[in-house]
Design a protein around this motif. Structure first.
Motif, PDB file in Angstrom:
ATOM      1  N   LEU A 162      63.082  19.571  83.144  1.00 63.33           N
ATOM      2  CA  LEU A 162      62.099  20.651  83.167  1.00 63.33           C
ATOM      3  C   LEU A 162      60.945  20.397  82.197  1.00 63.33           C
ATOM      4  CD1 LEU A 162      64.660  23.605  83.223  1.00 63.33           C
ATOM      5  CD2 LEU A 162      63.364  22.701  85.162  1.00 63.33           C
ATOM      6  N   ASP A 163      60.512  19.151  82.101  1.00 60.84           N
ATOM      7  CA  ASP A 163      59.447  18.772  81.173  1.00 60.84           C
ATOM      8  C   ASP A 163      58.148  19.529  81.435  1.00 60.84           C
ATOM      9  OD1 ASP A 163      60.786  16.915  79.534  1.00 60.84           O
ATOM     10  OD2 ASP A 163      60.666  15.407  81.128  1.00 60.84           O
ATOM     11  N   GLU A 164      57.892  19.885  82.682  1.00 62.96           N
ATOM     12  CA  GLU A 164      56.638  20.564  83.012  1.00 62.96           C
ATOM     13  C   GLU A 164      56.570  21.976  82.415  1.00 62.96           C
ATOM     14  OE1 GLU A 164      59.547  21.192  86.374  1.00 62.96           O
ATOM     15  OE2 GLU A 164      58.791  19.430  85.364  1.00 62.96           O
ATOM     16  N   LEU A 165      57.691  22.525  81.981  1.00 58.31           N
ATOM     17  CA  LEU A 165      57.710  23.860  81.371  1.00 58.31           C
ATOM     18  C   LEU A 165      57.511  23.846  79.856  1.00 58.31           C
ATOM     19  CD1 LEU A 165      60.729  25.461  83.276  1.00 58.31           C
ATOM     20  CD2 LEU A 165      58.291  25.743  83.745  1.00 58.31           C
ATOM     21  N   LYS A 166      57.542  22.656  79.258  1.00 59.86           N
ATOM     22  CA  LYS A 166      57.497  22.560  77.788  1.00 59.86           C
ATOM     23  C   LYS A 166      56.258  23.189  77.175  1.00 59.86           C
ATOM     24  CE  LYS A 166      60.469  18.814  76.341  1.00 59.86           C
ATOM     25  NZ  LYS A 166      60.572  17.506  75.716  1.00 59.86           N
ATOM     26  N   ASP A 167      55.080  22.937  77.768  1.00 63.66           N
ATOM     27  CA  ASP A 167      53.845  23.474  77.186  1.00 63.66           C
ATOM     28  C   ASP A 167      53.840  24.994  77.195  1.00 63.66           C
ATOM     29  OD1 ASP A 167      52.894  20.939  76.677  1.00 63.66           O
ATOM     30  OD2 ASP A 167      51.802  20.795  78.574  1.00 63.66           O
ATOM     31  N   HIS A 168      54.241  25.582  78.312  1.00 63.98           N
ATOM     32  CA  HIS A 168      54.304  27.043  78.397  1.00 63.98           C
ATOM     33  C   HIS A 168      55.372  27.590  77.459  1.00 63.98           C
ATOM     34  CE1 HIS A 168      51.392  27.223  81.536  1.00 63.98           C
ATOM     35  NE2 HIS A 168      52.153  26.604  82.436  1.00 63.98           N
ATOM     36  N   CYS A 169      56.483  26.899  77.377  1.00 65.03           N
ATOM     37  CA  CYS A 169      57.570  27.312  76.488  1.00 65.03           C
ATOM     38  C   CYS A 169      57.078  27.343  75.045  1.00 65.03           C
ATOM     39  CB  CYS A 169      58.757  26.363  76.642  1.00 65.03           C
ATOM     40  SG  CYS A 169      60.199  26.812  75.676  1.00 65.03           S
ATOM     41  N   ARG A 170      56.337  26.318  74.641  1.00 65.47           N
ATOM     42  CA  ARG A 170      55.813  26.235  73.271  1.00 65.47           C
ATOM     43  C   ARG A 170      54.862  27.393  72.958  1.00 65.47           C
ATOM     44  NH1 ARG A 170      58.436  23.549  69.897  1.00 65.47           N
ATOM     45  NH2 ARG A 170      59.155  21.534  70.567  1.00 65.47           N
ATOM     46  N   GLU A 171      54.146  27.878  73.966  1.00 68.52           N
ATOM     47  CA  GLU A 171      53.218  28.995  73.762  1.00 68.52           C
ATOM     48  C   GLU A 171      53.953  30.330  73.632  1.00 68.52           C
ATOM     49  OE1 GLU A 171      49.915  28.866  73.310  1.00 68.52           O
ATOM     50  OE2 GLU A 171      49.999  26.691  73.419  1.00 68.52           O
ATOM     51  N   CYS A 172      55.207  30.382  74.076  1.00 74.49           N
ATOM     52  CA  CYS A 172      55.963  31.632  74.082  1.00 74.49           C
ATOM     53  C   CYS A 172      57.062  31.686  73.025  1.00 74.49           C
ATOM     54  CB  CYS A 172      56.604  31.857  75.458  1.00 74.49           C
ATOM     55  SG  CYS A 172      55.415  32.171  76.766  1.00 74.49           S
ATOM     56  N   CYS A 173      57.308  30.609  72.320  1.00 75.97           N
ATOM     57  CA  CYS A 173      58.479  30.568  71.442  1.00 75.97           C
ATOM     58  C   CYS A 173      58.185  31.045  70.023  1.00 75.97           C
ATOM     59  CB  CYS A 173      59.047  29.153  71.400  1.00 75.97           C
ATOM     60  SG  CYS A 173      57.987  27.943  70.573  1.00 75.97           S
ATOM     61  N   GLN A 174      59.289  31.397  69.337  1.00 84.20           N
ATOM     62  CA  GLN A 174      59.237  31.755  67.926  1.00 84.20           C
ATOM     63  C   GLN A 174      59.679  30.547  67.122  1.00 84.20           C
ATOM     64  OE1 GLN A 174      61.345  35.296  66.742  1.00 84.20           O
ATOM     65  NE2 GLN A 174      61.472  35.957  68.855  1.00 84.20           N
ATOM     66  N   LYS A 175      59.035  30.336  66.003  1.00 87.25           N
ATOM     67  CA  LYS A 175      59.466  29.250  65.123  1.00 87.25           C
ATOM     68  C   LYS A 175      60.860  29.579  64.607  1.00 87.25           C
ATOM     69  CE  LYS A 175      55.245  27.140  64.279  1.00 87.25           C
ATOM     70  NZ  LYS A 175      54.983  26.910  65.655  1.00 87.25           N
ATOM     71  N   ASP A 176      61.710  28.587  64.571  1.00 90.76           N
ATOM     72  CA  ASP A 176      63.069  28.796  64.080  1.00 90.76           C
ATOM     73  C   ASP A 176      63.370  27.808  62.974  1.00 90.76           C
ATOM     74  OD1 ASP A 176      63.077  26.644  65.786  1.00 90.76           O
ATOM     75  OD2 ASP A 176      64.894  27.195  66.831  1.00 90.76           O
ATOM     76  N   ALA A 177      64.585  27.810  62.504  1.00 94.01           N
ATOM     77  CA  ALA A 177      64.972  26.985  61.351  1.00 94.01           C
ATOM     78  C   ALA A 177      64.705  25.509  61.597  1.00 94.01           C
ATOM     79  CB  ALA A 177      66.450  27.202  61.031  1.00 94.01           C
ATOM     80  N   GLU A 178      64.999  25.023  62.796  1.00 94.65           N
ATOM     81  CA  GLU A 178      64.826  23.602  63.084  1.00 94.65           C
ATOM     82  C   GLU A 178      63.354  23.213  63.120  1.00 94.65           C
ATOM     83  OE1 GLU A 178      66.990  22.291  66.518  1.00 94.65           O
ATOM     84  OE2 GLU A 178      68.687  23.529  65.979  1.00 94.65           O
ATOM     85  N   SER A 179      62.484  24.113  63.607  1.00 99.03           N
ATOM     86  CA  SER A 179      61.085  23.742  63.728  1.00 99.03           C
ATOM     87  C   SER A 179      60.299  24.014  62.455  1.00 99.03           C
ATOM     88  CB  SER A 179      60.437  24.475  64.913  1.00 99.03           C
ATOM     89  OG  SER A 179      60.483  25.859  64.711  1.00 99.03           O
ATOM     90  N   SER A 180      60.748  24.920  61.615  1.00102.37           N
ATOM     91  CA  SER A 180      60.003  25.220  60.400  1.00102.37           C
ATOM     92  C   SER A 180      60.470  24.387  59.219  1.00102.37           C
ATOM     93  CB  SER A 180      60.111  26.711  60.061  1.00102.37           C
ATOM     94  OG  SER A 180      61.435  27.041  59.704  1.00102.37           O
ATOM     95  N   GLY A 181      61.638  23.759  59.317  1.00101.09           N
ATOM     96  CA  GLY A 181      62.100  22.886  58.267  1.00101.09           C
ATOM     97  C   GLY A 181      63.003  23.550  57.243  1.00101.09           C
TER      98      GLY A 181
END
Length: 166
Positions: A51-70
């Motif tokens: 589902l790679d084509e959904l990644k960009d839209h997913c990134r626009e809708c997601c909340q930063k979490d522990a893994e992405s904020s460090g």
């Protein structure tokens, strides 16, 4: 030709701004994402399912979490709010509340609010709400693990009942 290009510039600016802006909750819902429950780390796993084509839209809708904020934010207090009338719809949350698990977290308060789906409010020392999370899809183990990792550990030295012994 120049007039055509000049009339095209405002359209391109609007399109560019829309692609750079974060999607609203409604936009995300229309795309099939629930913005309040989507963590950015989940977007990274879309490729595993083709589902790679959904990644960009997913990134626009997601909340930063522990893994992405460090770093993982740990809070001194939390409130789990739920309505008892919704226990039938959320048996896992009911099982957590009715068990002895909440007693393991002295800095957790359970508050019954009429008509409310289960949410967790994470607070600072002063009681100001810093994060609010929907826990409608969580099971009892997930709720417990969340509080174990996101709430400050209370030691016996911190317990005022123990320090006020006569």
């Amino acid at each position: 030709m120049n007039k055509f290009l000049l009339s095209l510039i405002p359209v391109l600016v609007i399109v560019f701004q829309h692609t750079k802006a974060e999607f609203t909750t409604k936009d995300c819902r229309e795309l099939g994402f629930i913005k309040s429950q989507l963590f950015c780390s989940s977007c990274d796993t879309l490729g595993e399912y083709g589902l790679d084509e959904l990644k960009d839209h997913c990134r626009e809708c997601c909340q930063k979490d522990a893994e992405s904020s460090g770093k993982l934010m740990v809070y001194p207090k939390a409130v789990l709010e739920v309505c008892t009338c919704k226990f039938g719809a959320y048996p896992q949350i009911q099982a957590f509340i009715k068990s002895d698990r909440p007693q393991k977290f002295p800095n957790l308060t359970i508050k019954y609010v009429r008509g409310l789906d289960p949410i967790v409010k994470l607070m600072d020392e002063s009681g100001n709400v810093k994060e609010t999370l929907s826990i409608t899809k969580w099971n009892t183990d997930t709720v417990q693990e969340f509080f174990e990792t996101r709430l400050t550990k209370v030691t016996d030295e911190d317990d005022y009942l123990l320090t006020n012994r006569v």
